[in-house]
Design a protein around this motif. Structure first.
Motif, PDB file in Angstrom:
ATOM      1  N   ILE A  24     -53.858  -4.757 -56.245  1.00  0.00           N
ATOM      2  CA  ILE A  24     -54.903  -3.831 -56.669  1.00  0.00           C
ATOM      3  C   ILE A  24     -54.277  -2.785 -57.567  1.00  0.00           C
ATOM      4  CG2 ILE A  24     -56.522  -2.051 -55.918  1.00  0.00           C
ATOM      5  CD1 ILE A  24     -56.798  -3.589 -53.289  1.00  0.00           C
ATOM      6  N   ARG A  25     -54.841  -2.644 -58.740  1.00  0.00           N
ATOM      7  CA  ARG A  25     -54.449  -1.563 -59.644  1.00  0.00           C
ATOM      8  C   ARG A  25     -55.746  -0.975 -60.173  1.00  0.00           C
ATOM      9  NH1 ARG A  25     -51.582  -1.391 -65.392  1.00  0.00           N
ATOM     10  NH2 ARG A  25     -50.946   0.778 -65.293  1.00  0.00           N
ATOM     11  N   ALA A  26     -56.161   0.117 -59.583  1.00  0.00           N
ATOM     12  CA  ALA A  26     -57.454   0.711 -59.884  1.00  0.00           C
ATOM     13  C   ALA A  26     -57.275   2.060 -60.564  1.00  0.00           C
ATOM     14  CB  ALA A  26     -58.257   0.867 -58.593  1.00  0.00           C
ATOM     15  N   GLY A  27     -58.355   2.552 -61.110  1.00  0.00           N
ATOM     16  CA  GLY A  27     -58.324   3.834 -61.806  1.00  0.00           C
ATOM     17  C   GLY A  27     -58.357   5.036 -60.884  1.00  0.00           C
ATOM     18  N   SER A  28     -58.689   4.801 -59.609  1.00  0.00           N
ATOM     19  CA  SER A  28     -58.735   5.900 -58.653  1.00  0.00           C
ATOM     20  C   SER A  28     -58.493   5.352 -57.251  1.00  0.00           C
ATOM     21  CB  SER A  28     -60.102   6.592 -58.687  1.00  0.00           C
ATOM     22  OG  SER A  28     -61.102   5.727 -58.155  1.00  0.00           O
ATOM     23  N   ALA A  29     -58.162   6.247 -56.347  1.00  0.00           N
ATOM     24  CA  ALA A  29     -57.947   5.845 -54.956  1.00  0.00           C
ATOM     25  C   ALA A  29     -59.245   5.327 -54.345  1.00  0.00           C
ATOM     26  CB  ALA A  29     -57.393   7.020 -54.153  1.00  0.00           C
ATOM     27  N   ASP A  30     -60.375   5.942 -54.703  1.00  0.00           N
ATOM     28  CA  ASP A  30     -61.666   5.489 -54.178  1.00  0.00           C
ATOM     29  C   ASP A  30     -61.974   4.063 -54.621  1.00  0.00           C
ATOM     30  OD1 ASP A  30     -62.154   7.872 -52.831  1.00  0.00           O
ATOM     31  OD2 ASP A  30     -63.306   8.733 -54.492  1.00  0.00           O
ATOM     32  N   GLN A  31     -61.717   3.754 -55.882  1.00  0.00           N
ATOM     33  CA  GLN A  31     -61.958   2.404 -56.379  1.00  0.00           C
ATOM     34  C   GLN A  31     -61.006   1.413 -55.710  1.00  0.00           C
ATOM     35  OE1 GLN A  31     -64.468   1.211 -58.520  1.00  0.00           O
ATOM     36  NE2 GLN A  31     -63.693  -0.670 -57.603  1.00  0.00           N
ATOM     37  N   ALA A  32     -59.769   1.817 -55.505  1.00  0.00           N
ATOM     38  CA  ALA A  32     -58.799   0.951 -54.833  1.00  0.00           C
ATOM     39  C   ALA A  32     -59.262   0.653 -53.405  1.00  0.00           C
ATOM     40  CB  ALA A  32     -57.419   1.600 -54.825  1.00  0.00           C
ATOM     41  N   ALA A  33     -59.810   1.648 -52.714  1.00  0.00           N
ATOM     42  CA  ALA A  33     -60.312   1.448 -51.350  1.00  0.00           C
ATOM     43  C   ALA A  33     -61.477   0.469 -51.336  1.00  0.00           C
ATOM     44  CB  ALA A  33     -60.721   2.785 -50.735  1.00  0.00           C
ATOM     45  N   GLN A  34     -62.369   0.576 -52.312  1.00  0.00           N
ATOM     46  CA  GLN A  34     -63.490  -0.363 -52.412  1.00  0.00           C
ATOM     47  C   GLN A  34     -62.984  -1.775 -52.694  1.00  0.00           C
ATOM     48  OE1 GLN A  34     -66.167   1.135 -55.377  1.00  0.00           O
ATOM     49  NE2 GLN A  34     -66.741   2.923 -54.167  1.00  0.00           N
ATOM     50  N   ASP A  35     -62.029  -1.888 -53.605  1.00  0.00           N
ATOM     51  CA  ASP A  35     -61.457  -3.197 -53.934  1.00  0.00           C
ATOM     52  C   ASP A  35     -60.769  -3.803 -52.719  1.00  0.00           C
ATOM     53  OD1 ASP A  35     -62.366  -2.708 -56.505  1.00  0.00           O
ATOM     54  OD2 ASP A  35     -60.364  -2.287 -57.315  1.00  0.00           O
ATOM     55  N   LEU A  36     -60.047  -2.972 -51.977  1.00  0.00           N
ATOM     56  CA  LEU A  36     -59.359  -3.430 -50.776  1.00  0.00           C
ATOM     57  C   LEU A  36     -60.357  -3.982 -49.761  1.00  0.00           C
ATOM     58  CD1 LEU A  36     -56.789  -3.664 -49.036  1.00  0.00           C
ATOM     59  CD2 LEU A  36     -57.221  -1.323 -48.302  1.00  0.00           C
ATOM     60  N   GLU A  37     -61.423  -3.260 -49.537  1.00  0.00           N
ATOM     61  CA  GLU A  37     -62.446  -3.704 -48.587  1.00  0.00           C
ATOM     62  C   GLU A  37     -63.034  -5.047 -49.015  1.00  0.00           C
ATOM     63  OE1 GLU A  37     -66.670  -2.174 -46.724  1.00  0.00           O
ATOM     64  OE2 GLU A  37     -65.274  -0.700 -47.519  1.00  0.00           O
ATOM     65  N   THR A  38     -63.287  -5.217 -50.304  1.00  0.00           N
ATOM     66  CA  THR A  38     -63.826  -6.475 -50.812  1.00  0.00           C
ATOM     67  C   THR A  38     -62.866  -7.632 -50.570  1.00  0.00           C
ATOM     68  OG1 THR A  38     -65.104  -5.318 -52.512  1.00  0.00           O
ATOM     69  CG2 THR A  38     -64.657  -7.650 -52.893  1.00  0.00           C
ATOM     70  N   LEU A  39     -61.581  -7.403 -50.842  1.00  0.00           N
ATOM     71  CA  LEU A  39     -60.585  -8.462 -50.654  1.00  0.00           C
ATOM     72  C   LEU A  39     -60.431  -8.832 -49.178  1.00  0.00           C
ATOM     73  CD1 LEU A  39     -57.901  -7.247 -53.203  1.00  0.00           C
ATOM     74  CD2 LEU A  39     -59.398  -9.245 -53.427  1.00  0.00           C
ATOM     75  N   VAL A  40     -60.426  -7.842 -48.300  1.00  0.00           N
ATOM     76  CA  VAL A  40     -60.314  -8.105 -46.862  1.00  0.00           C
ATOM     77  C   VAL A  40     -61.548  -8.861 -46.379  1.00  0.00           C
ATOM     78  CG1 VAL A  40     -60.238  -7.025 -44.575  1.00  0.00           C
ATOM     79  CG2 VAL A  40     -58.733  -6.212 -46.398  1.00  0.00           C
ATOM     80  N   ASP A  41     -62.730  -8.450 -46.840  1.00  0.00           N
ATOM     81  CA  ASP A  41     -63.967  -9.138 -46.463  1.00  0.00           C
ATOM     82  C   ASP A  41     -63.959 -10.596 -46.927  1.00  0.00           C
ATOM     83  OD1 ASP A  41     -64.931  -6.857 -45.250  1.00  0.00           O
ATOM     84  OD2 ASP A  41     -66.309  -6.336 -46.888  1.00  0.00           O
ATOM     85  N   ALA A  42     -63.255 -10.860 -48.035  1.00  0.00           N
ATOM     86  CA  ALA A  42     -63.155 -12.223 -48.567  1.00  0.00           C
ATOM     87  C   ALA A  42     -62.106 -13.049 -47.812  1.00  0.00           C
ATOM     88  CB  ALA A  42     -62.821 -12.181 -50.053  1.00  0.00           C
ATOM     89  N   GLY A  43     -61.384 -12.408 -46.891  1.00  0.00           N
ATOM     90  CA  GLY A  43     -60.426 -13.138 -46.068  1.00  0.00           C
ATOM     91  C   GLY A  43     -58.984 -13.050 -46.527  1.00  0.00           C
ATOM     92  N   LEU A  44     -58.704 -12.277 -47.556  1.00  0.00           N
ATOM     93  CA  LEU A  44     -57.316 -12.140 -48.016  1.00  0.00           C
ATOM     94  C   LEU A  44     -56.574 -11.168 -47.098  1.00  0.00           C
ATOM     95  CD1 LEU A  44     -58.109 -12.022 -51.795  1.00  0.00           C
ATOM     96  CD2 LEU A  44     -57.055 -13.895 -50.555  1.00  0.00           C
ATOM     97  N   THR A  45     -55.298 -11.480 -46.853  1.00  0.00           N
ATOM     98  CA  THR A  45     -54.541 -10.653 -45.909  1.00  0.00           C
ATOM     99  C   THR A  45     -53.258 -10.072 -46.493  1.00  0.00           C
ATOM    100  OG1 THR A  45     -53.390 -12.590 -45.045  1.00  0.00           O
ATOM    101  CG2 THR A  45     -55.407 -11.927 -43.903  1.00  0.00           C
ATOM    102  N   VAL A  46     -52.809 -10.574 -47.641  1.00  0.00           N
ATOM    103  CA  VAL A  46     -51.596 -10.046 -48.271  1.00  0.00           C
ATOM    104  C   VAL A  46     -52.048  -9.298 -49.524  1.00  0.00           C
ATOM    105  CG1 VAL A  46     -49.333 -10.560 -49.245  1.00  0.00           C
ATOM    106  CG2 VAL A  46     -50.245 -11.977 -47.396  1.00  0.00           C
TER     107      VAL A  46
END
Length: 58
Positions: A24-46
């Motif tokens: 994840i390389r986002a423009g803000s910490a908030d966007q990174a948190a949203q991206d992280l949640e999406t990836l975890v919800d998709a089943g990614l763990t690393v």
């Protein structure tokens, strides 16, 4: 004395097992948190959060 396994070795085995590393390389910490949640919800763990993401926690 029993040989102690290293954290690094365990981590490398986990990554090899998963076979996908998301970065994840986002423009803000908030966007990174949203991206992280999406990836975890998709089943990614690393998942790596790039140190160039503004407002990241070190």
């Amino acid at each position: 004395m029993a040989e102690r396994r290293s954290y690094r070795w365990d981590l490398m085995q986990w990554i090899a097992r998963e076979r996908v590393v998301s970065i994840i390389r986002a423009g803000s910490a908030d966007q990174a948190a949203q991206d992280l949640e999406t990836l975890v919800d998709a089943g990614l763990t690393v998942i790596e959060v790039s140190l160039t993401t503004p407002g990241r926690r070190t």
